[in-house]
Design a protein around this motif. Structure first.
Motif, PDB file in Angstrom:
ATOM      1  N   HIS A 268       0.801  -1.230   0.000  1.00 44.70           N
ATOM      2  CA  HIS A 268       0.000   0.000   0.000  1.00 44.70           C
ATOM      3  C   HIS A 268       0.834   1.280   0.000  1.00 44.70           C
ATOM      4  O   HIS A 268       0.311   2.343  -0.363  1.00 44.70           O
ATOM      5  CB  HIS A 268      -0.935   0.011   1.210  1.00 44.70           C
ATOM      6  N   PHE A 269       2.108   1.206   0.418  1.00 42.53           N
ATOM      7  CA  PHE A 269       2.925   2.405   0.534  1.00 42.53           C
ATOM      8  C   PHE A 269       4.239   2.243  -0.229  1.00 42.53           C
ATOM      9  O   PHE A 269       4.778   1.147  -0.324  1.00 42.53           O
ATOM     10  CB  PHE A 269       3.235   2.713   2.004  1.00 42.53           C
ATOM     11  N   ARG A 270       4.742   3.362  -0.726  1.00 35.48           N
ATOM     12  CA  ARG A 270       6.054   3.342  -1.372  1.00 35.48           C
ATOM     13  C   ARG A 270       7.138   3.028  -0.359  1.00 35.48           C
ATOM     14  O   ARG A 270       8.129   2.351  -0.659  1.00 35.48           O
ATOM     15  CB  ARG A 270       6.328   4.693  -2.038  1.00 35.48           C
TER      16      ARG A 270
ATOM     17  N   ASP B  38       3.614   7.823   0.998  1.00 31.39           N
ATOM     18  CA  ASP B  38       4.703   7.550   1.931  1.00 31.39           C
ATOM     19  C   ASP B  38       4.220   7.720   3.358  1.00 31.39           C
ATOM     20  O   ASP B  38       3.320   8.526   3.633  1.00 31.39           O
ATOM     21  CB  ASP B  38       5.866   8.530   1.723  1.00 31.39           C
TER      22      ASP B  38
ATOM     23  N   GLU C  48       5.310   9.543  -6.792  1.00 29.75           N
ATOM     24  CA  GLU C  48       5.051   8.143  -7.100  1.00 29.75           C
ATOM     25  C   GLU C  48       3.562   7.821  -6.926  1.00 29.75           C
ATOM     26  O   GLU C  48       2.797   8.597  -6.351  1.00 29.75           O
ATOM     27  CB  GLU C  48       5.882   7.240  -6.179  1.00 29.75           C
ATOM     28  N   ARG C  49       3.180   6.649  -7.436  1.00 26.19           N
ATOM     29  CA  ARG C  49       1.773   6.251  -7.342  1.00 26.19           C
ATOM     30  C   ARG C  49       1.348   6.013  -5.898  1.00 26.19           C
ATOM     31  O   ARG C  49       0.244   6.369  -5.495  1.00 26.19           O
ATOM     32  CB  ARG C  49       1.552   4.965  -8.166  1.00 26.19           C
ATOM     33  N   LYS C  50       2.245   5.422  -5.112  1.00 32.21           N
ATOM     34  CA  LYS C  50       1.904   5.093  -3.739  1.00 32.21           C
ATOM     35  C   LYS C  50       2.316   6.208  -2.787  1.00 32.21           C
ATOM     36  O   LYS C  50       3.308   6.905  -3.021  1.00 32.21           O
ATOM     37  CB  LYS C  50       2.603   3.792  -3.329  1.00 32.21           C
TER      38      LYS C  50
END
Length: 221
Positions: free
Chosen positions: A25-27, A168, A164-166
């Protein structure tokens, strides 16, 4: 009050699940220590701002991979009833609508500290959007460490989207304080001072994230 029901086996397997879950779910879960930060040995009280459902999972990951202390966390009774597995990783409940339950929960927390365990607390009580000010600290943290020199360690969580898509998660552990370090003569005054100190740290983290001043952060995923 619903006590914790810790399981080392569950703790081990949940750590592997939680790391994959966060990574999906997260970068990244990015961690740093403040310039004056030291992580005290148990017993100590970590206080964390509470803005999302993810906070407990971020705290669990931080403890497993950085703090590495036997920990307990106070959670709202509703959350534990919905997700009872949290009891196996050290969560115990508090019901703020029941004064007797509050007393039992605070006593349970004090007993864990007397056993040289580490305690995690969300002093806002309920989830509040991360940009809301004032943070609205409840007095539980200072009540728990009253008449002790147990250190209180601010832990800041800040969620953001970058390029980015995800999103932080940024986590910063700040330097410890004791109740005696805080200005004021009453618990109310000291609670206000603690909230102001935490807010200052949180605003600094927010600005570091916005300005991309994050070179000192390490990705824990």
């Amino acid at each position: 009050m619903i006590p914790a029901k810790k399981s080392r086996a569950f703790d081990y397997f949940f750590d592997h699940f939680n790391k994959r879950f966060l990574k999906f779910h997260f970068r990244g879960v990015f961690f740093s220590k403040g310039a004056d930060a030291t992580i005290p040995a148990s017993p100590c009280l970590f206080i964390v701002n509470h803005s999302t459902w993810w906070d407990a999972l971020a705290v669990f990951h931080l403890n497993r991979h950085v703090i590495m202390q036997e920990s307990f966390v106070m959670m709202h009774e509703k959350g534990i009833r919905e997700y009872p597995f949290f009891r196996k990783i050290g969560a115990f409940s508090v019901n703020r609508e029941n004064p007797k339950d509050i007393v039992l929960s605070l006593q349970y927390a004090k007993e864990r500290l007397k056993e040289n365990k580490t305690l995690w607390l969300f002093p806002q009580g309920d989830e509040r959007h991360q940009e809301i000010r004032p943070l609205g600290f409840l007095p539980g943290a200072l009540h728990i460490v009253k008449n002790t020199n147990i250190p209180i360690v601010p832990v800041l969580l800040y969620y953001s989207f970058g390029r980015e898509r995800k999103p932080d998660i940024h986590i910063r552990v700040c330097g410890p304080v004791t109740a005696d370090d805080l200005p004021g003569t009453s618990s109310k005054d000291k609670n206000v001072a603690l909230e102001e100190l935490f807010t200052t740290h949180l605003e600094r983290l927010k600005q570091d994230v916005i300005m991309e001043n994050t070179r000192d952060f390490k990705n824990l995923l």
